[in-house]
Scaffold this active site. Structure first.
Site, PDB file in Angstrom:
ATOM      1  N   SER A 172      48.214  39.681  44.885  1.00 37.77           N
ATOM      2  CA  SER A 172      48.843  39.445  43.591  1.00 37.77           C
ATOM      3  C   SER A 172      48.255  40.377  42.531  1.00 37.77           C
ATOM      4  O   SER A 172      48.369  41.585  42.634  1.00 37.77           O
ATOM      5  CB  SER A 172      48.716  37.975  43.205  1.00 37.77           C
ATOM      6  N   ASP A 325      53.546  42.468  37.919  1.00 34.33           N
ATOM      7  CA  ASP A 325      52.293  42.669  38.641  1.00 34.33           C
ATOM      8  C   ASP A 325      52.562  43.363  39.977  1.00 34.33           C
ATOM      9  O   ASP A 325      53.723  43.624  40.326  1.00 34.33           O
ATOM     10  CB  ASP A 325      51.555  41.338  38.806  1.00 34.33           C
ATOM     11  N   ASP A 327      52.803  42.676  43.134  1.00 31.07           N
ATOM     12  CA  ASP A 327      53.778  42.163  44.108  1.00 31.07           C
ATOM     13  C   ASP A 327      55.041  41.639  43.426  1.00 31.07           C
ATOM     14  O   ASP A 327      55.891  41.027  44.065  1.00 31.07           O
ATOM     15  CB  ASP A 327      53.159  41.116  45.022  1.00 31.07           C
ATOM     16  N   ASP A 329      55.882  39.282  41.286  1.00 29.32           N
ATOM     17  CA  ASP A 329      56.292  37.883  41.136  1.00 29.32           C
ATOM     18  C   ASP A 329      55.948  37.334  39.748  1.00 29.32           C
ATOM     19  O   ASP A 329      56.365  36.236  39.398  1.00 29.32           O
ATOM     20  CB  ASP A 329      55.720  36.998  42.252  1.00 29.32           C
TER      21      ASP A 329
END
Length: 600
Positions: A172, A325, A327, A329
């Protein structure tokens, strides 16, 4: 440094003896683990690195082997490197073998299918290929993305291809030294009970790398890519409420930064498909790069990560700035205030704008249904509850984490129509086609919101103040306290126990009227003596509700010696002209609460 005070020679002697035994036990355990890796069937390069650390950095070696990297309820996350306490091919392989074993136990009468994706972090592709290889070697059919993709696309793919599970390799928004591994179930959501604990149990049974099936199933791997992208983009485009407004405001000035992550793969194309024609990418952060060269933390919650985007937005006099960010999400946004100054919205403010738009615009457009529902977490602003209540829509509160939103959708989907969900930590999930937070669709819908308000001659900032006047001005803040040293976790546990056993009578002069204890699933009204059951899974969270409407939530971390305190206060806002004064009053109230609770 923490100091321990002792009062006599016997106590000093006992303490030193205990520390000596702990150190000797730890040293022995580390030595046994490093020896096993040096003698075992590990790559020569791994063994060379262990020998190097033995000579040059024994402290780092000790940290790398003093425990095993824990497969928690969300999967794996840790520093990359050699050792049992690091993300490497062996810890990833062993975890995957445990997960594969569980999937095969659960789905005995069909060919098990999983989807595998990864982000832009260093080693993410290698880890994803290891996951795919181990799954395939266990007779599982694997759909592996050809290259990096956003986490939400993995959730979508599980549902789209009818998979039984999935894995995305990502840490993340953690710093560059980290990587991780999120495990998903067949509904596209992350693991929830009983599967989370059951998978952990299977992973813990894998005691050696020799228990892992590393290869031999290559024929079971199918590479996927553009065809899934197209299906996902079409799904996102279908979420649009006002495409005709976008057509009028197609030249809305949008600045977007993927912060060196996967968002670059889909966000620009999604904005183009929505009809936006004036999108500027922050070039310095456009290239996927696991070193995240322009930021300390690749997190849109951090103003530093959004600073280059803000500079570009000012230069272009943009209408909206958005950042995702690594990834993709989580999404952060910047907008101009009434004086033309750029401000970054917090997660609660962004959620209020998004929830209200999906409720308001769908109602105006005639798309609203009687059984519509929205979902938020227990630490996300209660302003959303008020907006939903006044619009006659059910608003459910769940524990922190989108897996709980996904679980509630699964429980309600036969009877109720899910519209939007979100949490204060910059996560939104619009529509039920996937079951995890999705910054790609959130970017598109936030831009549509900006176009919708601009078409009415307003900015998103003005809209937010208008909502404060309409529903009440809710202000939130968050502080995180770390208790360092060996006793950190114990101190936090004692702090929570004190709050439970002796809850404060007043905070900042306002009586505590309710205590919600999610660990025992009980609520209590101190004024009436009434108690009730909280119908949520147990979680170590306490909430104090004050007579003046303030709410304080205490939530320890499950993995670090850290405790978070969430503060929410509110007051009526009679007119937009009073905004600055009431905002200052609310900020002051939060600071007085923090001071009164001794949290400074």
């Amino acid at each position: 440094m923490q100091f321990v005070y002792v009062h006599n020679v016997n106590e000093i002697s006992r303490l030193l003896h205990t520390l000596h035994l702990q150190t000797r036990f730890m040293d022995t355990a580390i030595a046994e683990k490093t020896s096993a890796w040096l003698k075992g069937n590990f790559d020569p390069s791994i063994k060379e690195e262990i020998v190097r650390l033995q000579k040059e950095n024994p402290n780092e070696l000790a940290d790398a082997f003093y425990r095993s990297l824990e497969f928690g309820t969300g999967g794996l996350r840790g520093l990359m490197g050699v050792g049992t306490n690091r993300m490497n091919k062996y810890t990833v392989g062993m975890s995957t073998q445990g997960y594969a074993n569980y999937l095969k136990k659960c789905f005995t009468k069909e060919v098990v299918k999983v989807a595998v994706a990864h982000d832009s972090r260093n080693n993410s592709r290698m880890f994803a290929e290891i996951v795919a290889g181990v799954m395939a070697a266990n007779g599982i059919k694997v759909f592996l993305f050809e290259s990096l993709r956003p986490t939400p696309e993995l959730s979508f793919t599980i549902r789209h291809l009818g998979c039984h599970g999935g894995v995305v390799v990502t840490a993340s928004h953690n710093p560059k030294e980290y990587n991780g591994y999120k495990a998903y179930w067949n509904d596209g959501g992350q693991l929830v009970p009983p599967h989370d604990k059951n998978v952990i149990g299977e992973v813990e049974k894998i005691s050696s790398i020799d228990d892992v099936k590393w290869s031999g199933g290559e024929k079971n791997i199918t590479i996927i890519g553009k065809e899934i992208d197209e299906a996902y983009i079409n799904m996102v485009k279908g979420l649009s409420v006002y495409p005709e407004v976008i057509a009028k405001q197609h030249d809305l000035k949008i600045v977007y930064t993927p912060i060196h992550g996967t968002g670059i793969m889909l966000v620009p194309e999604v904005l183009k498909r929505f009809g936006f024609t004036n999108v500027s990418i922050v070039e310095e952060q456009a290239k996927p790069d696991g070193n995240f060269p322009t930021v300390v933390y690749p997190n849109p919650e951090e103003s530093e990560a959004m600073s280059i985007g803000l500079k570009k937005a000012r230069e272009l006099d943009a209408d909206i700035l958005l950042g995702t960010d690594p990834d993709a999400d989580r999404v952060g946004i910047g907008i101009k205030d009434t004086s033309g100054n750029w401000v970054l919205m917090n997660g609660n403010q962004t959620a209020v704008l998004a929830f209200n738009y999906m409720i308001e615009a769908r109602k105006v457009k005639g798309l609203a249904r009687e059984n519509d529902m929205v979902v938020k977490t227990i630490v996300t602003t209660d302003m959303i509850d008020e907006i939903a209540r006044r619009n006659g829509i059910k608003c459910y509160n769940v524990l922190t984490g989108f897996k709980w939103i996904a679980e509630l959708i699964k429980e309600k989907e036969a009877k109720e129509n899910y519209v939007i969900g979100g949490e204060e930590s910059y996560g939104l999930m619009i529509g039920s086609f996937l079951r995890d937070k999705d910054a790609v669709s959130a970017v598109a819908m936030l831009c549509e919101m900006a176009a919708y308000e601009k078409n009415k001659g307003k900015s998103l900032y003005e809209k937010l103040i208008e909502l404060y006047v309409q529903y009440g001005f809710y202000k939130e803040n968050l502080i995180s306290i770390t208790k360092k040293g060996m006793n950190g976790q114990k101190e936090i546990a004692e702090m929570m126990q004190t709050y439970r056993n002796n809850p404060p009578k007043k905070i900042n002069g306002s009586p505590v009227v309710q205590l919600l204890d999610y660990d025992v699933s009980k609520g209590k009204n101190f004024q009436t003596g009434e108690t009730w059951t909280i119908d949520l899974p147990r979680s170590n969270v306490l909430q104090f509700i004050l007579e003046d409407g303030s709410k304080i939530s205490a939530r320890p971390s499950g993995t670090e010696p850290k405790i978070k305190f969430y503060f929410s206060v509110n007051e009526k806002l009679k007119s937009a002209s009073d905004f600055q004064k009431i905002q200052a009053d609310l900020n002051s109230r939060i600071q007085r609460i923090i001071s009164d609770m001794g949290l400074k």
